[in-house]
Scaffold this motif. Structure first.
Motif, PDB file in Angstrom:
ATOM      1  N   PHE A  45       2.415  10.902   2.559  1.00 40.01           N
ATOM      2  CA  PHE A  45       3.366  10.859   3.666  1.00 40.01           C
ATOM      3  C   PHE A  45       4.627  11.683   3.432  1.00 40.01           C
ATOM      4  O   PHE A  45       5.102  11.835   2.319  1.00 40.01           O
ATOM      5  CB  PHE A  45       3.713   9.405   4.003  1.00 40.01           C
ATOM      6  CG  PHE A  45       2.556   8.676   4.620  1.00 40.01           C
ATOM      7  CD1 PHE A  45       1.989   9.142   5.790  1.00 40.01           C
ATOM      8  CD2 PHE A  45       2.006   7.553   4.022  1.00 40.01           C
ATOM      9  CE1 PHE A  45       0.906   8.496   6.366  1.00 40.01           C
ATOM     10  CE2 PHE A  45       0.921   6.904   4.590  1.00 40.01           C
ATOM     11  CZ  PHE A  45       0.369   7.378   5.769  1.00 40.01           C
ATOM     12  N   PRO A  65      -0.512   3.273  -3.373  1.00 37.69           N
ATOM     13  CA  PRO A  65      -1.622   4.225  -3.340  1.00 37.69           C
ATOM     14  C   PRO A  65      -1.609   5.146  -2.116  1.00 37.69           C
ATOM     15  O   PRO A  65      -2.103   6.268  -2.177  1.00 37.69           O
ATOM     16  CB  PRO A  65      -2.866   3.340  -3.358  1.00 37.69           C
ATOM     17  CG  PRO A  65      -2.396   1.958  -3.106  1.00 37.69           C
ATOM     18  CD  PRO A  65      -0.962   1.888  -3.510  1.00 37.69           C
ATOM     19  N   ALA A  66      -1.023   4.697  -0.997  1.00 33.83           N
ATOM     20  CA  ALA A  66      -1.013   5.536   0.204  1.00 33.83           C
ATOM     21  C   ALA A  66       0.199   6.463   0.247  1.00 33.83           C
ATOM     22  O   ALA A  66       0.295   7.326   1.116  1.00 33.83           O
ATOM     23  CB  ALA A  66      -1.024   4.649   1.460  1.00 33.83           C
ATOM     24  N   ALA A  87       5.572   7.129   9.041  1.00 38.73           N
ATOM     25  CA  ALA A  87       4.328   6.366   9.098  1.00 38.73           C
ATOM     26  C   ALA A  87       4.583   4.863   9.067  1.00 38.73           C
ATOM     27  O   ALA A  87       3.651   4.068   9.060  1.00 38.73           O
ATOM     28  CB  ALA A  87       3.417   6.751   7.930  1.00 38.73           C
ATOM     29  N   MET A  88       5.847   4.457   9.028  1.00 40.77           N
ATOM     30  CA  MET A  88       6.171   3.026   8.975  1.00 40.77           C
ATOM     31  C   MET A  88       5.676   2.332  10.239  1.00 40.77           C
ATOM     32  O   MET A  88       6.033   2.717  11.360  1.00 40.77           O
ATOM     33  CB  MET A  88       7.695   2.885   8.854  1.00 40.77           C
ATOM     34  CG  MET A  88       8.200   1.461   8.888  1.00 40.77           C
ATOM     35  SD  MET A  88       7.942   0.623   7.320  1.00 40.77           S
ATOM     36  CE  MET A  88       8.514  -1.014   7.760  1.00 40.77           C
ATOM     37  N   PRO A 148       1.476   9.088  -1.549  1.00 39.20           N
ATOM     38  CA  PRO A 148       1.574  10.537  -1.744  1.00 39.20           C
ATOM     39  C   PRO A 148       1.288  11.371  -0.500  1.00 39.20           C
ATOM     40  O   PRO A 148       1.691  12.520  -0.428  1.00 39.20           O
ATOM     41  CB  PRO A 148       0.515  10.827  -2.826  1.00 39.20           C
ATOM     42  CG  PRO A 148       0.278   9.527  -3.495  1.00 39.20           C
ATOM     43  CD  PRO A 148       0.503   8.481  -2.450  1.00 39.20           C
ATOM     44  N   PRO A 187       0.815  -1.226   0.000  1.00 46.01           N
ATOM     45  CA  PRO A 187       0.000   0.000   0.000  1.00 46.01           C
ATOM     46  C   PRO A 187       0.850   1.279   0.000  1.00 46.01           C
ATOM     47  O   PRO A 187       0.457   2.280  -0.579  1.00 46.01           O
ATOM     48  CB  PRO A 187      -0.827  -0.120   1.282  1.00 46.01           C
ATOM     49  CG  PRO A 187      -0.982  -1.594   1.477  1.00 46.01           C
ATOM     50  CD  PRO A 187       0.329  -2.190   1.023  1.00 46.01           C
ATOM     51  N   CYS A 188       2.010   1.233   0.654  1.00 44.82           N
ATOM     52  CA  CYS A 188       2.890   2.410   0.646  1.00 44.82           C
ATOM     53  C   CYS A 188       4.077   2.225  -0.304  1.00 44.82           C
ATOM     54  O   CYS A 188       4.396   3.095  -1.106  1.00 44.82           O
ATOM     55  CB  CYS A 188       3.442   2.687   2.046  1.00 44.82           C
ATOM     56  SG  CYS A 188       2.182   3.233   3.198  1.00 44.82           S
TER      57      CYS A 188
END
Lengths: 243, 278
Positions: A164, A159-160, A206-207, A162, A148-149
């Motif tokens: 962060f 998709p997630a 965000a990890m 942009p 996702p990242c």
């Protein structure tokens, strides 16, 4: 060309053209501060060189002195003299303004992207053999938890991604996992962004701290799948010994 | 001989000053291009009352917004993979007493459970953007969250330090109001710059603070809100600053610099002339 002043001028312009336009043909463009430093050095060096002797001093400074006092000047030289006298104080004023003017940019943050791992994670080896089965399982887990990242193509463009700041790592970039050992990835996946030391700015990352959700076995297999999918190899002790 | 040496030094200094100025100006870097997203919110300094009750006030539209990308919350469970709100435009102003921040974002449906939140670090201690959750190697601080929900019709001033610690504060300082129009929410949060509450972020004009955003699309799908709790659109930390009152003293220094440079020129020329006539 006998006049040392003209020589110094040509040298300075030549140096600027070389640093700004010719050198970047062969290497990365130089930052402005470095160009400035080189130009200042060139200028200081040529000034010292041309004024070493008494005669040289007169040759070098004489024209400048006559220009400044305006002795026997008329026409263009006279206008140029007035311009220099006007421009110099304005330049000083402008410099003062740019130094004092409040900036709208937030303070720069120097985040260390790959800070040193804690001692207990140094030198760990992947306990699983690099078999097709293990790699496939790792890729499956990667698709479920990481893509996702970090992206289905291992390029950090999931998709997630942009939203962060800092952006998720791009594993296909030779500057990321190819520079690291598997033990390093194990640490980063297990402890997540909050496991970073202060220079890594853990408060921004965000990890996830995957140790709460994934068993170690899965993490090792994910690492295997990651390297395979990104077409990179981990840095190993053997390679360093060879060097 | 002595005079000559002095002239040499004076002229040399002058040349070096001009040379340095010229090389500095030719060497300046161009600003990087192609950067779309913002890095900071600017609270513009205005006079008089702020349009805290009217998200559509003309004064809001006069402000150039900052724009930030948002991500589905994938940092901790319960995660979400797809969210409605993808970007947010943020405008801000203050009048030296109070501040107002307006977030504008697209959400095709208006629902009672639609919600928006601003998050700030409190004090000097760094806090993780995910509700100030615990960091392993760094002692973290709390966060202050300003929460608005359509159904509440008001803003709530909240604190958190770690997951499941979020709570409404005893001292409520935040107001909020939202207007939905044609698929776009405009929500205005407002508060005094300083509150005297140690659990709050204190905004001092000229000083940088950290800000993050969160949005929930509360549209009902099979009787449940599409996004709720930890399932939301989020950002990590960005910067915010209330514009300082302009400091005109710097123009005095500029004039002083010009005067010193001009004076230097005058005395230099006079000295050279005297030297030549000696």
């Amino acid at each position: 060309m006998k006049n040392p002043l003209a020589k110094a001028g040509i040298l300075l312009v030549g140096m600027y053209v070389f640093l700004k336009f010719i050198l970047p043909q062969f290497t990365a463009p130089l930052p402005a501060s470095l160009i400035f430093l080189y130009l200042a050095l060139t200028f200081a060096a040529s000034t010292i060189f041309f004024t070493m002797s008494g005669a040289g001093l007169e040759d070098f400074m004489g024209p400048v002195g006559r220009f400044l006092t305006g002795e026997g000047q008329s026409g263009i030289a006279g206008t140029a003299r007035i311009l220099v006298f006007l421009v110099f104080p304005l330049l000083v004023g402008w410099q003062t303004y740019t130094k004092l003017a409040p900036s709208d940019a937030p303070p720069a943050e120097n985040r260390t992207i790959h800070p040193a791992p804690p001692g207990e994670f140094v030198g760990l080896a992947n306990p699983f053999p690099k078999t097709q089965d293990n790699i496939m399982m790792g890729k499956g887990l990667y698709a479920a938890f990481c893509s996702p990242c970090h992206g289905a193509n291992f390029d950090g463009k999931g998709p997630a991604a942009p939203g962060f700041n800092p952006p998720p790592a791009n594993f296909s970039d030779p500057g990321t996992i190819a520079q690291l050992q598997e033990a390093y990835l194990f640490w980063r996946i297990k402890k997540g962004g909050v496991g970073l030391p202060i220079e890594g700015m853990p408060w921004k990352s965000a990890m996830p701290r995957w140790e709460f959700e994934l068993p170690d076995d899965w993490i090792w297999k994910i690492i295997m799948g990651e390297y395979d999918g990104a077409h990179q190899s981990p840095r190993t002790w053997e390679e360093e010994e060879e060097e | 001989m002595r005079r000559e040496r002095f002239l040499g030094v004076a002229l040399g200094t002058f040349l070096i000053a001009i040379g340095l100025g010229a090389s500095w100006s030719v060497a300046s870097d161009q600003p990087p291009e192609g950067k779309i997203a913002s890095v900071a919110v600017r609270l513009y300094l205005t006079e008089g009352s702020l349009p805290t009750d009217d998200p559509n006030a003309a004064s809001w539209n006069a402000i150039q917004p900052s724009e930030f990308n948002l991500a589905p919350q994938v940092h901790w469970p319960d995660r979400i993979q797809e969210v409605t709100v993808k970007t947010v435009k943020v405008r801000g102003m203050h009048n030296g007493q109070d501040l107002a921040v307006m977030v504008e974002y697209e959400d095709p449906t208006e629902s009672p459970a639609d919600a928006a939140a601003l998050e700030f670090m409190v004090g000097d201690q760094k806090a993780h953007f995910a509700h100030g959750q615990e960091m392993i190697q760094v002692e973290g601080g709390p966060v202050n969250i300003w929460y608005w929900k359509k159904a509440d019709g008001k803003g709530t001033d909240m604190s958190a330090k770690g997951f499941k610690t979020i709570r409404a504060q005893d001292q409520q300082d935040v107001s909020a109001t939202g207007v939905w129009q044609g698929g776009t929410w405009r929500v205005v949060f407002s508060r005094p710059l300083a509150t005297g509450d140690e659990h709050d972020v204190q905004i001092t004009p000229g000083e940088w603070r950290s800000i993050a955003f969160a949005f929930w699309d509360g549209e009902l799908v099979d009787g449940e809100a599409r996004e709720k709790g930890s399932q939301k659109a989020v950002s990590s930390w960005w910067s915010v600053r209330a514009e300082p009152t302009p400091d005109n003293s710097m123009y005095g220094y500029v004039v002083l610099g010009i005067a010193i440079a001009a004076g230097f020129e005058f005395f230099l020329v006079r000295k050279i002339r005297r030297g030549n006539h000696a």
